[in-house]
Design an enzyme around this catalytic site. Structure first.
Site, PDB file in Angstrom:
ATOM      1  N   THR A  42       0.845  -1.191   0.000  1.00  0.00           N
ATOM      2  CA  THR A  42       0.000   0.000   0.000  1.00  0.00           C
ATOM      3  C   THR A  42       0.883   1.245   0.000  1.00  0.00           C
ATOM      4  O   THR A  42       2.109   1.158  -0.121  1.00  0.00           O
ATOM      5  CB  THR A  42      -1.006  -0.032   1.170  1.00  0.00           C
ATOM      6  OG1 THR A  42      -1.951   1.034   1.008  1.00  0.00           O
ATOM      7  CG2 THR A  42      -0.331   0.071   2.525  1.00  0.00           C
ATOM      8  N   LYS A  70       3.300   1.396  -3.840  1.00  0.00           N
ATOM      9  CA  LYS A  70       2.614   0.720  -4.957  1.00  0.00           C
ATOM     10  C   LYS A  70       3.302   0.908  -6.311  1.00  0.00           C
ATOM     11  O   LYS A  70       3.186   0.057  -7.175  1.00  0.00           O
ATOM     12  CB  LYS A  70       1.160   1.196  -5.054  1.00  0.00           C
ATOM     13  CG  LYS A  70       0.256   0.628  -3.979  1.00  0.00           C
ATOM     14  CD  LYS A  70      -1.187   1.013  -4.250  1.00  0.00           C
ATOM     15  CE  LYS A  70      -2.123   0.300  -3.303  1.00  0.00           C
ATOM     16  NZ  LYS A  70      -3.532   0.488  -3.668  1.00  0.00           N
ATOM     17  N   ASN A 119      -0.355  -3.907  -5.965  1.00  0.00           N
ATOM     18  CA  ASN A 119      -0.767  -3.985  -4.564  1.00  0.00           C
ATOM     19  C   ASN A 119      -0.597  -5.383  -3.970  1.00  0.00           C
ATOM     20  O   ASN A 119      -0.822  -5.583  -2.777  1.00  0.00           O
ATOM     21  CB  ASN A 119      -2.230  -3.541  -4.397  1.00  0.00           C
ATOM     22  CG  ASN A 119      -3.213  -4.610  -4.808  1.00  0.00           C
ATOM     23  OD1 ASN A 119      -3.126  -5.147  -5.915  1.00  0.00           O
ATOM     24  ND2 ASN A 119      -4.136  -4.946  -3.924  1.00  0.00           N
ATOM     25  N   ASP A 135      -6.516  -4.789  -6.784  1.00  0.00           N
ATOM     26  CA  ASP A 135      -7.482  -3.708  -6.535  1.00  0.00           C
ATOM     27  C   ASP A 135      -8.477  -3.618  -7.691  1.00  0.00           C
ATOM     28  O   ASP A 135      -9.668  -3.381  -7.475  1.00  0.00           O
ATOM     29  CB  ASP A 135      -6.769  -2.361  -6.408  1.00  0.00           C
ATOM     30  CG  ASP A 135      -6.103  -2.161  -5.054  1.00  0.00           C
ATOM     31  OD1 ASP A 135      -6.541  -2.796  -4.085  1.00  0.00           O
ATOM     32  OD2 ASP A 135      -5.149  -1.376  -4.981  1.00  0.00           O
ATOM     33  N   GLY A 143      -3.880   8.249  -6.867  1.00  0.00           N
ATOM     34  CA  GLY A 143      -3.472   6.871  -7.095  1.00  0.00           C
ATOM     35  C   GLY A 143      -4.627   5.891  -7.197  1.00  0.00           C
ATOM     36  O   GLY A 143      -4.599   4.969  -8.025  1.00  0.00           O
ATOM     37  N   ALA A 144      -5.661   6.076  -6.377  1.00  0.00           N
ATOM     38  CA  ALA A 144      -6.793   5.143  -6.381  1.00  0.00           C
ATOM     39  C   ALA A 144      -7.560   5.188  -7.698  1.00  0.00           C
ATOM     40  O   ALA A 144      -8.188   4.201  -8.096  1.00  0.00           O
ATOM     41  CB  ALA A 144      -7.734   5.460  -5.220  1.00  0.00           C
ATOM     42  N   TYR A 191     -14.067   2.525   2.654  1.00  0.00           N
ATOM     43  CA  TYR A 191     -14.739   1.425   3.373  1.00  0.00           C
ATOM     44  C   TYR A 191     -14.875   1.659   4.876  1.00  0.00           C
ATOM     45  O   TYR A 191     -15.529   0.871   5.573  1.00  0.00           O
ATOM     46  CB  TYR A 191     -14.004   0.100   3.119  1.00  0.00           C
ATOM     47  CG  TYR A 191     -12.569   0.069   3.591  1.00  0.00           C
ATOM     48  CD1 TYR A 191     -12.255  -0.171   4.932  1.00  0.00           C
ATOM     49  CD2 TYR A 191     -11.523   0.262   2.704  1.00  0.00           C
ATOM     50  CE1 TYR A 191     -10.946  -0.199   5.361  1.00  0.00           C
ATOM     51  CE2 TYR A 191     -10.214   0.234   3.115  1.00  0.00           C
ATOM     52  CZ  TYR A 191      -9.931   0.006   4.454  1.00  0.00           C
ATOM     53  OH  TYR A 191      -8.624  -0.012   4.880  1.00  0.00           O
TER      54      TYR A 191
END
Length: 285
Positions: free
Chosen positions: A65, A69, A90, A106, A131-132, A228
Site C-alpha cells: 500500500t 505501490k 498492490n 485492486d 493513485g486510487a 470502506y
C-alpha cells in the site's frame, strides 16, 4: 491442519488500522490452513531491507500500500496485465526461487461487485485523480465505458495523470473538469469516489457530492464509493436516503483480498467469511 505454514503481510507507511490481517486470518481458518498475516510498517528508505526480510523469512507473498505501490515495481521480475495497465502493484507473490511477481488485485476487487452491470458505451464519472483512480480507470475500461469525466479540485495538478490515461486508453473519451462545474450527475451510469472524502477521521462528515447532486443520478445509475471505513459514508447515506443504487468500499476491499489470497495459496477463500471478519473489526474500531 495443513502441512504448509503460510506467511503473508502488508507493507506500507503508515499502516494505521489495516483490515487485511483479520480478513486473511479468517480465510486461513475457513480453509483449515496454518499461517499468519502481519502488518509490517515500512518507510520508503527501508523498502529494500523489508523485501530482503520477506524473502529470508519465507513469506509466500505480501500486499503493498501507500507509498510503495509504484516503487515496488523496481523489484519485480514480472507483472500481470492489470498491474501493467494501472502502473501500480498492490499484491506480490514470492516464488520458490525468491523472485517476485506483481499483481494489481485492486482492479479485480473494484470490478467484481459490478461485473454484471451493463456499462458498455456508457458514461462514467470519477471523483479525484490520485493513485486510487488508476485502478478504477482500468476497471471501467474493461467493462466497456465510452467516456470518463474526471472531477478534481486542482486542474493543474491533475493534468499529467489525465494525459497518461488518454495515451493509455485512446478509445475512451477522457475529460478533466473542475469540481465547481459539477452540478448534475444525470448523464452518468456510474459515479465513483476515489477521494478520501468521507473516510473515518478528519474527512468523516464530508461528502464529495452534495445531496442535491446525488438526487440527479438516473434511476438505473450507481454510486460507488471506494472508502470502506465507515461502512456507510456521507455519500452512501445520501444515495440510500434518495433511493439510489450504491456500493460501498468494503466489497472492493474483500474481493481484492480474496484474489490476493488465491494468488498466494492457489486456494479460493470464502469472501463472506472475510467480509464478516472485516465488518467485526470495523465495528470494534
Amino acid at each position: 491442519m495443513s502441512e504448509k505454514y503460510y506467511k503473508f503481510g502488508i507493507i506500507g507507511y503508515p499502516l494505521g488500522h489495516s483490515l487485511s490481517s483479520v480478513m486473511h486470518q479468517a480465510a486461513l481458518k475457513a480453509l483449515d490452513l496454518d499461517g499468519e498475516y502481519n502488518a509490517l510498517e515500512t518507510e520508503p528508505e527501508d523498502l529494500v531491507d523489508r523485501i530482503k526480510m520477506l524473502k529470508r523469512e519465507n513469506y509466500f507473498g505480501f500486499n503493498v500500500t501507500i507509498p510503495h505501490k509504484v516503487p515496488i515495481s523496481l523489484f519485480l521480475s514480472k507483472v500481470d496485465e492489470y498491474a501493467n495497465l494501472a502502473g501500480s502493484v498492490n499484491t506480490v507473490k514470492i516464488l520458490e526461487d525468491k523472485t517476485l511477481e506483481g499483481f494489481n488485485t485492486d482492479i479485480y476487487g473494484f470490478i467484481e461487485p459490478i461485473k454484471n452491470l451493463d456499462l458498455k458505451d456508457k458514461k462514467a464519472a470519477i471523483l479525484g485523480t490520485g493513485g486510487a483512480a488508476r485502478g478504477v480507470v482500468v476497471g471501467l475500461k474493461s467493462l466497456g465505458v465510452s467516456q470518463i469525466d474526471f472531477y478534481t479540485r486542482n486542474i493543474v495538478d491533475s493534468h499529467a495523470a489525465i494525459e497518461g490515461f488518454r495515451k493509455k486508453f485512446p478509445e475512451i473519451k477522457i475529460n478533466l473538469v473542475q469540481n465547481e462545474f459539477l452540478n448534475t450527475i444525470s448523464m452518468y451510469s456510474i459515479v465513483v469516489n476515489t477521494t478520501p472524502l468521507g473516510m473515518k477521521g478528519k474527512y468523516a462528515d464530508v461528502s464529495p457530492l452534495s445531496e442535491k447532486i446525488v438526487k440527479t443520478l438516473p434511476y438505473d445509475g450507481l454510486i460507488y464509493d471506494i472508502v470502506y471505513n465507515p461502512i456507510k459514508t456521507e455519500l452512501i447515506k445520501y444515495a440510500e436516503k434518495n433511493g439510489k443504487k450504491y456500493i460501498g468500499g468494503l466489497d472492493m476491499l474483500v474481493y481484492q483480498g480474496a484474489r490476493a489470497f488465491e494468488i498466494w495459496t492457489g486456494k479460493a477463500p470464502n469472501p463472506d467469511k472475510m467480509r464478516i471478519a472485516a465488518l467485526e473489526k470495523l465495528l470494534d474500531c
